[in-house]
Structure formats: structure tokens, C-alpha cells
Design a protein around this motif. Structure first.
Motif, PDB file in Angstrom:
ATOM      1  N   UNK A  32       2.176  11.674  -4.587  1.00  9.01           N
ATOM      2  CA  UNK A  32       2.063  11.848  -6.254  1.00  9.01           C
ATOM      3  C   UNK A  32       3.878  11.382  -6.887  1.00  9.01           C
ATOM      4  N   UNK A  33       4.251  12.141  -6.713  1.00 12.86           N
ATOM      5  CA  UNK A  33       5.795  11.684  -6.941  1.00 12.86           C
ATOM      6  C   UNK A  33       6.120  10.414  -6.317  1.00 12.86           C
ATOM      7  N   UNK A  34       5.869  10.037  -5.167  1.00 15.58           N
ATOM      8  CA  UNK A  34       6.297   8.497  -5.271  1.00 15.58           C
ATOM      9  C   UNK A  34       5.026   7.277  -5.789  1.00 15.58           C
ATOM     10  N   UNK A  35       4.153   7.899  -6.309  1.00 11.09           N
ATOM     11  CA  UNK A  35       3.322   6.436  -7.310  1.00 11.09           C
ATOM     12  C   UNK A  35       3.914   6.892  -8.333  1.00 11.09           C
ATOM     13  N   UNK A  36       3.878   8.164  -9.100  1.00  7.80           N
ATOM     14  CA  UNK A  36       5.061   7.522  -9.972  1.00  7.80           C
ATOM     15  C   UNK A  36       6.291   7.788 -10.357  1.00  7.80           C
ATOM     16  N   UNK A  37       7.137   7.419  -9.867  1.00  5.63           N
ATOM     17  CA  UNK A  37       8.157   7.020  -9.376  1.00  5.63           C
ATOM     18  C   UNK A  37       8.486   5.223  -9.338  1.00  5.63           C
ATOM     19  N   UNK A  87       1.049  -1.226   0.018  1.00  7.91           N
ATOM     20  CA  UNK A  87       0.303   0.189   0.122  1.00  7.91           C
ATOM     21  C   UNK A  87       0.965   1.564  -0.056  1.00  7.91           C
ATOM     22  N   UNK A  88       1.210   2.283  -1.303  1.00  5.63           N
ATOM     23  CA  UNK A  88       2.373   3.331  -1.257  1.00  5.63           C
ATOM     24  C   UNK A  88       1.944   4.435  -0.611  1.00  5.63           C
ATOM     25  N   UNK A  89       0.468   4.237  -0.329  1.00  9.73           N
ATOM     26  CA  UNK A  89      -0.072   5.505   0.426  1.00  9.73           C
ATOM     27  C   UNK A  89      -0.028   5.449   2.347  1.00  9.73           C
ATOM     28  N   UNK A  90      -0.501   3.985   2.583  1.00 14.36           N
ATOM     29  CA  UNK A  90       0.005   3.452   3.435  1.00 14.36           C
ATOM     30  C   UNK A  90       1.185   4.139   4.467  1.00 14.36           C
ATOM     31  N   UNK A  91       2.493   3.342   2.937  1.00 16.01           N
ATOM     32  CA  UNK A  91       3.622   3.267   3.123  1.00 16.01           C
ATOM     33  C   UNK A  91       3.702   4.599   3.311  1.00 16.01           C
ATOM     34  N   UNK A  92       4.182   5.525   2.876  1.00 10.07           N
ATOM     35  CA  UNK A  92       4.317   6.664   2.868  1.00 10.07           C
ATOM     36  C   UNK A  92       4.406   7.657   4.121  1.00 10.07           C
ATOM     37  N   UNK A  93       2.876   6.725   4.426  1.00 13.66           N
ATOM     38  CA  UNK A  93       1.938   8.070   5.530  1.00 13.66           C
ATOM     39  C   UNK A  93       2.796   7.424   6.826  1.00 13.66           C
ATOM     40  N   UNK A  94       3.316   6.236   6.936  1.00 15.41           N
ATOM     41  CA  UNK A  94       3.913   5.981   8.426  1.00 15.41           C
ATOM     42  C   UNK A  94       5.076   6.133   8.527  1.00 15.41           C
ATOM     43  N   UNK A  95       5.940   6.037   7.013  1.00 13.85           N
ATOM     44  CA  UNK A  95       7.512   6.381   7.004  1.00 13.85           C
ATOM     45  C   UNK A  95       7.319   8.398   7.086  1.00 13.85           C
ATOM     46  N   UNK A  96       6.673   9.040   6.468  1.00 12.84           N
ATOM     47  CA  UNK A  96       6.759   9.988   7.447  1.00 12.84           C
ATOM     48  C   UNK A  96       6.390  10.832   8.274  1.00 12.84           C
ATOM     49  N   UNK A  97       5.590  10.651   8.680  1.00  9.92           N
ATOM     50  CA  UNK A  97       4.456  10.658  10.753  1.00  9.92           C
ATOM     51  C   UNK A  97       5.993  10.016  11.556  1.00  9.92           C
ATOM     52  N   UNK A 135      15.349   6.036  -5.459  1.00  9.23           N
ATOM     53  CA  UNK A 135      14.840   7.200  -5.896  1.00  9.23           C
ATOM     54  C   UNK A 135      16.298   7.830  -6.638  1.00  9.23           C
ATOM     55  N   UNK A 136      16.426   9.607  -7.547  1.00  6.51           N
ATOM     56  CA  UNK A 136      17.019  10.362  -7.775  1.00  6.51           C
ATOM     57  C   UNK A 136      17.097  10.657  -6.410  1.00  6.51           C
ATOM     58  N   UNK A 137      19.261  11.869  -6.306  1.00  4.44           N
ATOM     59  CA  UNK A 137      18.848  12.316  -4.842  1.00  4.44           C
ATOM     60  C   UNK A 137      18.162  13.624  -5.026  1.00  4.44           C
ATOM     61  N   UNK A 138      17.667  14.065  -6.543  1.00  3.87           N
ATOM     62  CA  UNK A 138      17.311  15.708  -6.437  1.00  3.87           C
ATOM     63  C   UNK A 138      15.777  14.926  -6.076  1.00  3.87           C
ATOM     64  N   UNK A 139      15.018  13.907  -5.879  1.00  3.30           N
ATOM     65  CA  UNK A 139      13.820  13.324  -6.089  1.00  3.30           C
ATOM     66  C   UNK A 139      12.865  13.764  -5.237  1.00  3.30           C
ATOM     67  N   UNK A 140      13.058  14.883  -3.758  1.00  6.53           N
ATOM     68  CA  UNK A 140      12.617  15.870  -3.206  1.00  6.53           C
ATOM     69  C   UNK A 140      12.417  17.485  -4.305  1.00  6.53           C
ATOM     70  N   UNK A 141      12.987  17.122  -5.210  1.00  4.59           N
ATOM     71  CA  UNK A 141      13.280  18.804  -5.463  1.00  4.59           C
ATOM     72  C   UNK A 141      11.959  18.673  -6.542  1.00  4.59           C
ATOM     73  N   UNK A 183      14.622   6.509   3.934  1.00  7.32           N
ATOM     74  CA  UNK A 183      13.159   5.931   4.840  1.00  7.32           C
ATOM     75  C   UNK A 183      12.408   5.140   3.795  1.00  7.32           C
ATOM     76  N   UNK A 184      12.012   6.142   3.384  1.00  6.48           N
ATOM     77  CA  UNK A 184      11.298   5.998   1.757  1.00  6.48           C
ATOM     78  C   UNK A 184      12.195   4.604   1.160  1.00  6.48           C
ATOM     79  N   UNK A 185      12.731   4.945   0.512  1.00  5.36           N
ATOM     80  CA  UNK A 185      13.664   3.903   0.478  1.00  5.36           C
ATOM     81  C   UNK A 185      13.450   2.561  -0.051  1.00  5.36           C
ATOM     82  N   UNK A 186      13.992   2.394   1.498  1.00  6.93           N
ATOM     83  CA  UNK A 186      14.522   1.078   2.375  1.00  6.93           C
ATOM     84  C   UNK A 186      12.610   0.604   2.227  1.00  6.93           C
TER      85      UNK A 186
END
Length: 80
Positions: free
Chosen positions: A72-77, A5-15, A56-62, A47-50
Motif C-alpha cells: 500500500x505504501x509503495x502504491x501511494x508513494x 505491475x507494482x504489486x507483482x514487482x514488489x512481491x518479486x523483490x521482497x521474495x 523513497x525517503x529514508x524513513x519509508x519503512x517507518x 532493491x524496490x527503488x531500483x
């Protein structure tokens, strides 16, 4: 094997990374307002990569300024 679950995983990692309740993470909330600076962004990227077993490329957050843009960027990537 079921896809993560991409959104759930990202939400958990960010939180967890920003020491926040997951409910705080709405689409339009600015990551900078949550304390995400350049150093923290790199650590969060790792952390999200793991968590997703991707790279992701180093400039992913640009250009990513909100939580919604991040998800959205994670889903696209990852093609999800």
C-alpha cells in the motif's frame, strides 16, 4: 509503454530479497516474522527503488509492519 505491475514487482523483490517463495507474502504477514530487520529493510528499500526506478525517503519503512502495508505504501508513494 505499459506501467509496471507494482504489486507483482514488489512481491518479486521482497521474495527474492528475503529468500522466500512469493506465495508466503500475504497481506497480513509481519515483515519482522520474515526476518526483516533495520539493516535488511534499508537494503530492501534500495532493491524496490531500483526495480521501480523511484526514490523513497529514508524513513519509508517507518510504521510499515506487514507486507500489505508495504505494498500500500509503495502504491501511494508512486501514485499507483
Amino acid at each position: 509503454m505499459q506501467a509496471p505491475d507494482l504489486d507483482g514487482t514488489v512481491r518479486h523483490v521482497v521474495a527474492a530479497h528475503l529468500d522466500l517463495a512469493p506465495e508466503v507474502l500475504t497481506g497480513d504477514i509481519a515483515l519482522g516474522d520474515l526476518g526483516l530487520d533495520d539493516d535488511c529493510a534499508f537494503e530492501l528499500l534500495v532493491a524496490v527503488e531500483e526495480a521501480l526506478d523511484v526514490r523513497f525517503p529514508d524513513d519509508f519503512f517507518d510504521g510499515v509492519t506487514t507486507y500489505g502495508e508495504l505494498t500500500t505504501a509503495v502504491r501511494v508513494a508512486v501514485g499507483g
